[in-house]
Design an enzyme around this catalytic site. Structure first.
Site, PDB file in Angstrom:
ATOM      1  N   ASP A   1      -7.498  -3.834  -4.886  1.00  0.00           N
ATOM      2  CA  ASP A   1      -7.112  -2.545  -3.969  1.00  0.00           C
ATOM      3  C   ASP A   1      -5.691  -2.135  -4.549  1.00  0.00           C
ATOM      4  OD1 ASP A   1      -8.800  -4.398  -2.395  1.00  0.00           O
ATOM      5  OD2 ASP A   1      -8.602  -2.741  -0.935  1.00  0.00           O
TER       6      ASP A   1
ATOM      7  N   ASP B   1       0.882  -1.145   0.156  1.00  0.00           N
ATOM      8  CA  ASP B   1       0.073   0.112  -0.005  1.00  0.00           C
ATOM      9  C   ASP B   1       0.783   1.239  -0.081  1.00  0.00           C
ATOM     10  OD1 ASP B   1      -2.772  -0.774  -0.160  1.00  0.00           O
ATOM     11  OD2 ASP B   1      -2.560  -1.545   1.753  1.00  0.00           O
TER      12      ASP B   1
END
Length: 401
Positions: free
Chosen positions: A180, A122
């Site tokens: 994601d 991320d």
């Protein structure tokens, strides 16, 4: 070095061509909605000044639980840590309120060490939504190096045998990739532009191609999690973690894909990514379970629709993505995307989604759903909902320029 410079030049030319394409489609923002957006910015500044007071040094906002008054925070290693400084920088750019910039600079110093974090996929969320925005506002050698180091750290999680950046580590014989992760690729494209090193670009493209091949169903809805065999690269399971069921369409996951493939087209000008983004948009916008206000239920297949909870974060991400995608596609789709984004912004700018000033722990939006199956962050504000909402406001305000 010559090859790197050539690739860098080609990337710039492609970006220029994409910008030229974007300029062919003109939109005129609605004057009344622009007034609403100005009010949203003022409200956002006031809310974030309230939020600052509740933050302990070294902590980042995650959520707020209105029933208990609990303000939930994280350390810099949490995947959402970049959204707080990113929102502050967006608010500063829109309003010029220096308190936003001062607080952003303070928390960026706390976040900077994550440039070397190789345990997470991320880093795009964490570092590009924060330092990427800082670099755009006030370019500096320090910001540039932090972003380059972040991109290098992210690339350590790429396995060419799988063709993807690993999302979640596991002790089992599995290689887990979530939809994601498409949102972290923008950092890699930036890194190729900044350094002339095409390896970042190639990893982003390879990841996007593998994801496009394995994550999507025939109707262009997306699975949340793909489990690859780490030895062979073969898909061994398709499932969800945060959605209702393995074959359901988790709302925020669909919007991650929409946003991610829109970025892919912007950065490569490869029409297969534009087609993919359009397919995802059509799935979302034509779905019979998309409410009239265009704020999705937390899952398009939630069993208790129309009483299922809404996810304002999915609505905010969708609005921001559509306001970019509408600049690239044909006239009919462009208008649909633009008017849908207008509808979302109007509805997020009022009750029940916009929090009353001085409440909600300082968060701007409420009624989001983080992880319904786990019972965490359910019907609460979320830091990334605010980020993409404020980003969408800026995109709408500047779409005619």
């Amino acid at each position: 070095m010559i090859l790197k410079n050539i690739l860098y030049t080609v990337a710039l030319v492609m970006l220029s061509c994409t910008a030229s394409l974007a300029q062919k489609v003109k939109f005129k923002p609605n004057p009344q909605l622009l007034k609403t957006i100005s009010a949203d910015y003022k409200d956002g500044v006031n809310q974030y000044k309230l939020m600052m007071k509740g933050l302990e040094p070294g902590k980042f906002p995650k959520s707020y639980y209105p029933k208990t008054g609990k303000f939930e925070t994280s350390n810099s290693g949490w995947w959402c840590s970049g959204f707080y400084p990113g929102t502050l920088l967006y608010l500063y750019k829109a309003t010029g309120d220096k308190a936003m910039l001062t607080e952003a600079n303070r928390i960026l110093d706390v976040l900077a060490k994550e440039q070397y974090n190789k345990t997470t996929h991320d880093l795009g969320f964490m570092m590009y939504c924060s330092f990427g925005n800082a670099e755009k506002l006030e370019p500096s050698a320090a910001y540039k190096q932090i972003l380059i180091n972040s991109a290098k750290s992210l690339c350590t999680r790429f396995d060419p045998k799988i063709g993807c950046i690993k999302s979640w580590d596991s002790n089992k014989p599995e290689y887990l990739v979530i939809i994601d992760n498409m949102m972290n690729l923008e950092l890699l494209f930036w890194a190729t532009r900044a350094t002339g090193d095409s390896s970042f670009y190639k990893i982003a493209v390879t990841h996007a191609n593998t994801t496009m091949r394995n994550h999507f169903r025939p109707d262009y809805s997306s699975y949340h999690v793909i489990n690859y065999n780490p030895q062979t690269g073969e898909v061994q399971q398709k499932r969800t973690a945060q959605g209702f069921a393995d074959e359901s369409a988790w709302a925020r996951g669909q919007t991650w894909g929409l946003y991610g493939y829109t970025v892919m087209y912007r950065e490569t000008k490869d029409k297969k990514y534009l087609a993919q983004a359009n397919h995802i948009a059509h799935f979302i916008l034509n779905h019979p379970n998309l409410p009239k206000d265009k704020i999705p239920y937390w899952d398009f297949n939630a069993p208790n629709i129309p009483d299922a909870l809404r996810d304002a974060s999915a609505g905010a991400i969708m609005a921001s993505a559509l306001l970019e995608l509408c600049r690239y596609t044909d006239k009919k789709d462009s208008q649909t995307y633009f008017t849908t984004a207008e509808t979302i912004i109007r509805n997020l700018s009022k009750a029940p989604y916009l929090a009353e000033s001085g409440t909600n722990g300082g968060f701007i939006l409420q009624h989001c759903v983080g992880h319904f199956p786990a019972g965490t962050e359910v019907d609460v504000p979320l830091t990334y909902a605010d980020y993409y909402f404020i980003e969408a406001l800026g995109r709408y305000k500047n779409i005619g320029k």
